[in-house]
Design a protein around this motif. Structure first.
Motif, short mmCIF file in Angstrom:
data_model
loop_
_atom_site.label_atom_id
_atom_site.label_comp_id
_atom_site.label_asym_id
_atom_site.label_seq_id
_atom_site.Cartn_x
_atom_site.Cartn_y
_atom_site.Cartn_z
N UNK A 245 1.52 -65.79 2.89
CA UNK A 245 0.63 -66.68 1.57
C UNK A 245 -0.84 -65.50 2.16
N UNK A 246 -0.91 -64.34 1.38
CA UNK A 246 -1.35 -63.90 1.70
C UNK A 246 -3.00 -64.73 1.53
N UNK A 247 -3.57 -63.54 2.47
CA UNK A 247 -5.71 -64.06 1.55
C UNK A 247 -5.67 -63.45 0.98
N UNK A 248 -5.08 -62.90 -0.20
CA UNK A 248 -6.18 -63.48 -1.52
C UNK A 248 -4.62 -62.46 -2.22
N UNK A 249 -4.42 -63.00 -3.85
CA UNK A 249 -3.38 -62.75 -4.72
C UNK A 249 -2.71 -61.17 -4.46
N UNK A 250 -3.81 -60.26 -3.94
CA UNK A 250 -2.94 -58.94 -4.22
C UNK A 250 -1.97 -58.64 -2.55
N UNK A 251 -2.10 -59.90 -1.56
CA UNK A 251 -1.82 -59.58 -0.55
C UNK A 251 -0.44 -60.76 -0.28
N UNK A 252 -0.36 -61.54 -1.88
CA UNK A 252 0.29 -62.68 -1.07
C UNK A 252 1.86 -62.08 -2.19
N UNK A 253 2.98 -62.68 -1.50
CA UNK A 253 4.35 -62.64 -2.68
C UNK A 253 5.45 -63.99 -2.56
N UNK A 254 5.38 -64.40 -4.13
CA UNK A 254 6.15 -65.42 -4.18
C UNK A 254 7.52 -65.18 -4.72
N UNK A 255 8.78 -65.20 -4.47
CA UNK A 255 9.43 -65.05 -5.12
C UNK A 255 11.15 -65.86 -4.89
N UNK A 256 12.01 -66.30 -6.18
CA UNK A 256 13.13 -67.65 -5.37
C UNK A 256 14.06 -66.17 -5.94
#
Length: 315
Positions: free
Chosen positions: A161-172
């Motif tokens: 959960x990064x501070x903004x979208x560019x620092x976020x990852x979400x993988x399944x």
């Protein structure tokens, strides 16, 4: 320990769990196997068993809190050093085999210049959850074939959960898993996944199916000591392949490998952990490639060893 991110749609997971809930209302003939039959619970220790009922909060759901120091961790092109807090759980109940952890990065505000955490506009939480659902249990019969003694629908969800979208990852990751009979003290599990990628720190493979993961997990009980402690070796290797990241960025790779080796020295509650983790193209970054993230040119370091040490409490 951080594993990194990738996988398929959560909507599919919800549908599958709903289906499983329906199946569980019918009689099931298969018996849940002992918790130490599988290497999926990555930090399995001899104390964590139903025989110790009353010692922990649950006789099947094992939990621990660990303070971890890490050095040269290469899931990105700039290795990170960090001190963070980790909540970890694992266990087996009916058809469900559970393993996961939740990290609070940089909890003591200690880390190198590449490390951002909860106090300095970095990620306040990094988590990974690896549930498996026994096909044998739901079928009410053993589906063993040769050394493959039990089969699972397997998932691995990683979220940063990064501070903004560019620092976020979400993988399944989702696919098929099995436990393998080694005819020895070694517990061995294998999973094969397809990867669906939502956010990925702004990379080109966001919101797409992109590649696969082959995973092996292995646990070897080494011994018990007169002081009540036990020593266990835990290992797991993730090989990611088939990514399209390299097609539009020569600094990215199609393949990535991370091999983790853990020594766990544990009492009933107190636990000490030492880890050596080898990275090859960690995070799908090409080792030695020249990069510039706006602060000058640098060479990616995504090959080599990283290390962890932890002190924890199991409850």
């Amino acid at each position: 320990m951080h594993s990194t991110s990738r996988r398929p749609a959560l909507f599919g997971v919800s549908l599958l769990l709903s289906a499983v809930t329906g199946v569980l209302s019918a009689p099931i003939l298969a018996q849940a196997k002992p918790i130490d039959d599988s290497a999926q619970g990555e930090t399995l220790s001899p104390e964590a068993s139903p025989a110790k009922k009353g010692v922990y909060l649950s006789d099947w759901f094992n939990q621990d809190l660990t303070l971890i120091g890490s050095k040269d961790i290469s899931f990105g092109p700039k290795p990170q050093d960090d001190i963070y807090l980790e909540y970890e759980y694992f266990g087996r109940k009916g058809p469900f085999e559970l393993y996961g952890y939740i990290d609070v990065p940089k909890i003591l505000t200690i880390g190198n210049s590449n490390d951002k955490g909860v106090w300095d506009h970095g990620s306040p939480v990094f988590m990974e959850h690896e549930p498996r659902i026994s096909i044998d249990y739901l079928a009410g019969r053993s589906l063993a074939i040769g050394p493959f003694k039990e089969w699972y629908v397997a998932f691995d969800w990683i979220y940063d959960h990064g501070s903004r979208k560019e620092n976020r990852a979400n993988t399944l990751y989702s696919g098929l898993g099995t436990d393998i009979d080694t005819h020895s003290r070694v517990n061995l599990s294998a999973n094969f996944y397809g990867r669906y990628q939502w956010e990925n720190y702004g990379a080109s493979n966001e919101y797409s199916w992109d590649g696969y993961r082959a995973q092996m997990k292995y646990i070897v009980p080494i011994g018990k000591f007169d002081n009540g402690a036990s020593l266990t070796y835990i290992g797991f290797t993730n090989y990611d392949f088939g990514s399209d990241l390299h097609k539009d960025n020569p600094a990215r790779t199609a393949n990535s490998l991370v091999a983790t080796n853990v020594l766990l020295y544990s009492f009933t509650h107190l636990r000490f952990t030492l880890v050596g983790r080898y990275f090859h193209n960690g995070g799908n970054w090409e080792d030695g490639s020249e990069l510039n993230f706006g602060e000058g040119n640098f060479r990616a370091r995504s090959d080599g060893w990283g290390y962890y040490a932890g002190v924890g409490y199991q409850f």
